[in-house]
Design an enzyme around this catalytic site. Sequence first.
Site, PDB file in Angstrom:
ATOM      1  N   GLU A  37      64.218  20.459 108.791  1.00 46.92           N
ATOM      2  CA  GLU A  37      64.830  21.992 109.785  1.00 46.92           C
ATOM      3  C   GLU A  37      66.733  22.593 109.941  1.00 46.92           C
ATOM      4  O   GLU A  37      67.335  21.866 110.295  1.00 46.92           O
ATOM      5  CB  GLU A  37      64.369  20.668 111.602  1.00 46.92           C
ATOM      6  CG  GLU A  37      64.710  22.328 112.622  1.00 46.92           C
ATOM      7  CD  GLU A  37      64.147  21.954 113.621  1.00 46.92           C
ATOM      8  OE1 GLU A  37      63.828  20.421 113.926  1.00 46.92           O
ATOM      9  OE2 GLU A  37      63.839  21.982 114.481  1.00 46.92           O
ATOM     10  N   ARG A 264      62.496   5.134 108.071  1.00 49.24           N
ATOM     11  CA  ARG A 264      63.469   6.526 107.446  1.00 49.24           C
ATOM     12  C   ARG A 264      65.092   5.130 106.708  1.00 49.24           C
ATOM     13  O   ARG A 264      64.501   3.930 107.401  1.00 49.24           O
ATOM     14  CB  ARG A 264      64.144   7.026 108.963  1.00 49.24           C
ATOM     15  CG  ARG A 264      63.646   5.664 110.325  1.00 49.24           C
ATOM     16  CD  ARG A 264      64.654   7.172 111.230  1.00 49.24           C
ATOM     17  NE  ARG A 264      63.539   8.344 111.244  1.00 49.24           N
ATOM     18  CZ  ARG A 264      64.369   9.628 111.137  1.00 49.24           C
ATOM     19  NH1 ARG A 264      65.068   9.709 111.775  1.00 49.24           N
ATOM     20  NH2 ARG A 264      63.199  10.314 111.416  1.00 49.24           N
ATOM     21  N   LYS A 274      70.639  13.857 114.348  1.00 43.53           N
ATOM     22  CA  LYS A 274      71.277  15.211 114.294  1.00 43.53           C
ATOM     23  C   LYS A 274      72.100  15.904 115.567  1.00 43.53           C
ATOM     24  O   LYS A 274      72.771  16.263 115.699  1.00 43.53           O
ATOM     25  CB  LYS A 274      70.332  16.066 113.969  1.00 43.53           C
ATOM     26  CG  LYS A 274      70.320  16.246 112.562  1.00 43.53           C
ATOM     27  CD  LYS A 274      70.389  17.602 112.015  1.00 43.53           C
ATOM     28  CE  LYS A 274      68.411  17.267 111.896  1.00 43.53           C
ATOM     29  NZ  LYS A 274      67.478  18.362 110.732  1.00 43.53           N
TER      30      LYS A 274
END
Length: 563
Positions: A37, A264, A274
Amino acid sequence: MENTENTKPLNFIEEIVEEDLRTGKNDNRIHTRFPPEPNGYLHIGHAKAICLSFGIAQKYKGKCNLRFDDTNPVTEDVEYVDSIREDIQWLGFNWEGEAHYASDYFEQLFAWAVMLIRKGKAYVDETSAEDISAERGVPTQPGKESMYRNRSVEENLDIFMQMKNGEFPDGTKVLRAKIDMTSPNMHMRDPVLYRIKHAHHHRTGDKWCIYPMYDWAHGQSDYIEGITHSLCTLEFEVHRPLYDWCLDQIADGSYRPRQIEFARLNLNYTVMSKRRLLQLVNEGYVSGWDDPRMPTICGLRRRGYTPESLRNFAEAVGIAKRENVIELTLLEHCLREHLNKIARRVMVVSNPVKVLIENYPDGKVEIMQAENNPEDENAGMRDLPFSREIYIERDDFMEDPPKKFFRLSPGNEVRLKNGYIIQCTGADKDPATGEIKQIRCTYDPTTRSGLEGANRKVKATIHWVSAHHAIDVEVRLYDRLFATPDPDVVEEGKDWKSNLNPASLTIIVAKAEPSLATAKPEEKYQFQRTGYFCVDKDSTASKLILNRTVTLKDDWAKIAGRG
Ligand code: ATP
Ligand code: MG
């Protein structure tokens, strides 16, 4: 890390891929994608995901797409799109064809939404966001159906068109899939597919004011692009039934993308979301996304990490199905292993004290030869000027040393790396402070390389630079950004930022050997006995700046007994 690719057991994703190849699924095509994204810079966690998706494609002679998942115009920006492209290429990967954008499919996604409404499988809901959430309930109890759930197809189509045409303000209506308000999986309780956002999109401009949700965009985009294996992190596991439900509505049965989840990457001493990285940038804790303390790919690059070291790290970490936390020392270990092979050795004195070699003629200069890299036979040799006055590290001298101190002290001998053996005859001190101003030594002229005393043994070898020839360089000593292994463990009333390491950057001016004068940005060096350093991008001909990448001490190798 050794490359054990051919002997290593398959990870669970490779097993699935090989099984699919055996059974001829999807015409034996292997096609993955990496779907960032564009709302921030990529970080080391993304690097792992990139190595996985591109790596699978490489290994099985398939393809890997780059797809920007740009369905939320409010937080997205072209700045991020550009940085993401650059970072992936720097890591050493190339996507198939042109980059794709979920926004390229807005028209198709809209058409499929209309089709869903026509089939009675989607409806416009005017319930407020809070009430939708309340009606959804909790997993252990069935939710409550919305009062708008059973609107007619015509009414739904009509209002959905008006939504698209910008006739309602943000947040007043949503399109929801009509699935099952009693499902134990909360994502299946009539998930939202579209929301109204009057926002300018970095690609589609003001064309749209309704935007698809992740769940409506992702699987459909996979399908449009012919993706076979859609690899994502574990938090999407609970979305998988919805991923499949959405595909059921549109797929023709001849081909199906499959979502597979993996754990992850989490690293100790590091934050990776982020949102938090953006906070560090915006609140000035770091100098920018590419601050060498940031776990972003551009930050790691500026710090001196190499693509090889990051790829080797991803390989060493492997693929897991369960959440875990990886030691930062493993990442640093992979880094040292690569830098050891490629970094040119140089001598730089960080905390200099002058040494006067009393029996060396004033004005004389000899050129010593030094090996650029003992690990690389093609690296060659360089010239090192030697003269009567040199600098050594202040720490390498003690006036009154303890028993085990073998470096320079009155009466003691040490070897100067690539040069002579010197013996200390005394030191001059500032009478007021007692600080050592200058050390006095004599040298043994027979001990230079090539002469009979060259192999004479002394207990220590120290680095040095010729005082007259040395150049001043700015050295930025970077350390971990966080002082504690888990930045989320905080004292009451404090937040994760209270765990920032106040000593994560110290700037000094050091004395470097003259060969560094021509150093170029991103070049990697080993300062002998000190660590690995990388020329900063802000360096100029008149001001050389070097970032400390990592010290020489390898804690991971030590603890793991692999040193
Ligand atoms: P963050 O949670 O850090 O904000 P994100 O998941 O929102 O990241 P995306 O741009 O959506 O970031 O991620 C692109 C891809 O990278 C996704 O497939 C995601 O699963 C993967 N990814 C993100 N973070 C990690 C991580 N820490 N380890 C492995 N893969 C990750
Ligand atoms: Mg995401």
